[in-house]
Structures are given as C-alpha cells and as structure tokens.
Design a protein around this motif. Sequence first.
Motif, PDB file in Angstrom:
ATOM      1  N   MET A 176       0.943  -1.241  -0.265  1.00 18.07           N
ATOM      2  CA  MET A 176      -0.036  -0.060   0.088  1.00 18.07           C
ATOM      3  C   MET A 176       0.715   1.416  -0.095  1.00 18.07           C
ATOM      4  O   MET A 176       1.723   1.244   0.746  1.00 18.07           O
ATOM      5  CB  MET A 176      -0.897   0.088   1.064  1.00 18.07           C
ATOM      6  CG  MET A 176      -1.951   1.131   1.111  1.00 18.07           C
ATOM      7  SD  MET A 176      -3.010   0.851   2.411  1.00 18.07           S
ATOM      8  CE  MET A 176      -1.886   1.754   3.892  1.00 18.07           C
ATOM      9  N   PRO A 177       0.600   2.138  -0.527  1.00 24.20           N
ATOM     10  CA  PRO A 177       1.369   3.380  -0.728  1.00 24.20           C
ATOM     11  C   PRO A 177       1.363   4.013   0.325  1.00 24.20           C
ATOM     12  O   PRO A 177       0.519   4.229   1.142  1.00 24.20           O
ATOM     13  CB  PRO A 177       0.680   4.452  -1.894  1.00 24.20           C
ATOM     14  CG  PRO A 177      -0.150   3.340  -2.726  1.00 24.20           C
ATOM     15  CD  PRO A 177      -0.422   2.407  -1.939  1.00 24.20           C
ATOM     16  N   VAL A 203      -0.021  10.812   5.756  1.00 24.99           N
ATOM     17  CA  VAL A 203       0.695  12.058   5.623  1.00 24.99           C
ATOM     18  C   VAL A 203       1.670  11.853   4.602  1.00 24.99           C
ATOM     19  O   VAL A 203       1.652  12.706   3.533  1.00 24.99           O
ATOM     20  CB  VAL A 203       1.701  12.408   6.999  1.00 24.99           C
ATOM     21  CG1 VAL A 203       2.756  13.380   6.685  1.00 24.99           C
ATOM     22  CG2 VAL A 203       0.541  12.613   8.124  1.00 24.99           C
ATOM     23  N   THR A 204       2.310  10.531   4.539  1.00 26.57           N
ATOM     24  CA  THR A 204       3.174  10.450   3.049  1.00 26.57           C
ATOM     25  C   THR A 204       1.860  10.258   1.652  1.00 26.57           C
ATOM     26  O   THR A 204       2.426  10.716   0.769  1.00 26.57           O
ATOM     27  CB  THR A 204       3.604   8.992   3.558  1.00 26.57           C
ATOM     28  OG1 THR A 204       4.402   8.975   4.619  1.00 26.57           O
ATOM     29  CG2 THR A 204       4.664   8.604   2.286  1.00 26.57           C
ATOM     30  N   GLN A 205       1.063   9.669   2.020  1.00 24.25           N
ATOM     31  CA  GLN A 205      -0.067   9.768   0.798  1.00 24.25           C
ATOM     32  C   GLN A 205      -0.434  11.201   0.467  1.00 24.25           C
ATOM     33  O   GLN A 205      -0.559  11.271  -0.777  1.00 24.25           O
ATOM     34  CB  GLN A 205      -1.260   8.815   0.879  1.00 24.25           C
ATOM     35  CG  GLN A 205      -1.020   7.482   0.905  1.00 24.25           C
ATOM     36  CD  GLN A 205      -2.048   6.631   1.139  1.00 24.25           C
ATOM     37  OE1 GLN A 205      -3.266   7.209   0.807  1.00 24.25           O
ATOM     38  NE2 GLN A 205      -2.239   5.381   1.156  1.00 24.25           N
ATOM     39  N   GLY A 250      -0.819  10.437  -5.592  1.00 25.78           N
ATOM     40  CA  GLY A 250      -1.592   9.213  -5.786  1.00 25.78           C
ATOM     41  C   GLY A 250      -3.161   9.385  -5.368  1.00 25.78           C
ATOM     42  O   GLY A 250      -3.545  10.463  -5.317  1.00 25.78           O
ATOM     43  N   GLU A 251      -3.827   8.173  -5.026  1.00 25.85           N
ATOM     44  CA  GLU A 251      -4.966   8.147  -4.666  1.00 25.85           C
ATOM     45  C   GLU A 251      -5.305   8.805  -3.149  1.00 25.85           C
ATOM     46  O   GLU A 251      -6.370   9.662  -3.356  1.00 25.85           O
ATOM     47  CB  GLU A 251      -5.585   6.895  -4.503  1.00 25.85           C
ATOM     48  CG  GLU A 251      -6.867   6.614  -4.489  1.00 25.85           C
ATOM     49  CD  GLU A 251      -7.147   4.728  -4.124  1.00 25.85           C
ATOM     50  OE1 GLU A 251      -7.819   4.424  -3.094  1.00 25.85           O
ATOM     51  OE2 GLU A 251      -6.782   4.277  -4.965  1.00 25.85           O
ATOM     52  N   GLY A 252      -4.584   8.920  -2.238  1.00 31.85           N
ATOM     53  CA  GLY A 252      -4.732   9.489  -1.152  1.00 31.85           C
ATOM     54  C   GLY A 252      -4.549  10.913  -1.438  1.00 31.85           C
ATOM     55  O   GLY A 252      -5.438  11.708  -0.425  1.00 31.85           O
ATOM     56  N   ALA A 253      -3.737  11.407  -2.049  1.00 34.70           N
ATOM     57  CA  ALA A 253      -3.526  12.870  -2.125  1.00 34.70           C
ATOM     58  C   ALA A 253      -4.939  13.513  -2.840  1.00 34.70           C
ATOM     59  O   ALA A 253      -5.300  14.701  -2.536  1.00 34.70           O
ATOM     60  CB  ALA A 253      -2.428  13.457  -3.068  1.00 34.70           C
ATOM     61  N   VAL A 254      -5.212  12.664  -3.867  1.00 33.83           N
ATOM     62  CA  VAL A 254      -6.650  13.089  -4.638  1.00 33.83           C
ATOM     63  C   VAL A 254      -7.693  13.285  -3.682  1.00 33.83           C
ATOM     64  O   VAL A 254      -8.613  14.017  -3.646  1.00 33.83           O
ATOM     65  CB  VAL A 254      -6.884  12.169  -5.854  1.00 33.83           C
ATOM     66  CG1 VAL A 254      -8.308  12.465  -6.318  1.00 33.83           C
ATOM     67  CG2 VAL A 254      -5.899  12.237  -7.037  1.00 33.83           C
TER      68      VAL A 254
END
Length: 127
Positions: free
Chosen positions: A1-2, A66-68, A73-77
């Motif tokens: 998982m990213p 926090v990393t995402q 990626g998907e988390g930032a979106v």
Amino acid sequence: MPGCGVLGAAMILGETAGAARFRSKDAFARFNGTAPIPVWSSNKVRVRLNRGGNRTINTALHMAAVTQTRGDGEGAVYYARRLAAGKTPKEALRLLRRRISDRVYRALLTDEIARSQQHDIEQPCAA
C-alpha cells in the motif's frame, strides 16, 4: 500500500494479532482509534477525533496518511477532494486515515484467508 513502509507494516501486523478477530472494518477502526466519536451538543452534526484505541497502529496509519498526502496518488486526490468540500486539513487527514484503516483491514483479512486456505491444501488427509 502506498505510504506504508516496512516499519509501519510491522507495527500494524504486530499489534493487530489477526484481523479475523474483528467482526467488521468498523470494529477494527474502533480498535485502532480511527473511528470518529459523534458529538451531540447541538443540532449540528459533528464528530470528534477519537483519542482512544491502539496508538501504535494509529501512528502507523497517520504516517501512511501524511505520506500519501504529499504524493500525487489516490490518497492525495482524496485529501484534496475533502479540502475542496470544506473540511479542515485536520478533518481531511482524519478521514483519509480512516479510509486507509479500512484498506488495511481488507488486506489483512484477505491475507489471513489466503494463508489459511494454503495451509488446508498443504496438510495431507489422514485415512
């Protein structure tokens, strides 16, 4: 998982001690402290950050969140979408952390099921 490195994964695996012991993703979220606590002090629907739960798993999930958010990626979106919807940065990060908790639960459960099926296949039948 990213966003979840080796240390974070080890922290989650070590503290969870088997995802099958939780009846749902909500029970897992309650265990790790990512389930929100509703606040009923007025007619406005609000939730508060859960300060309980397993802080080790919550820390690993927070590091992944926090990393995402820093990547693309998907988390930032998802984080950007929550901010655009009017959430504060803390609320958006809390929501992302809960979403990551749900994904971790599904991954742990899938892994345990696959491991148990493999174990059943490897054992010879006694006649």
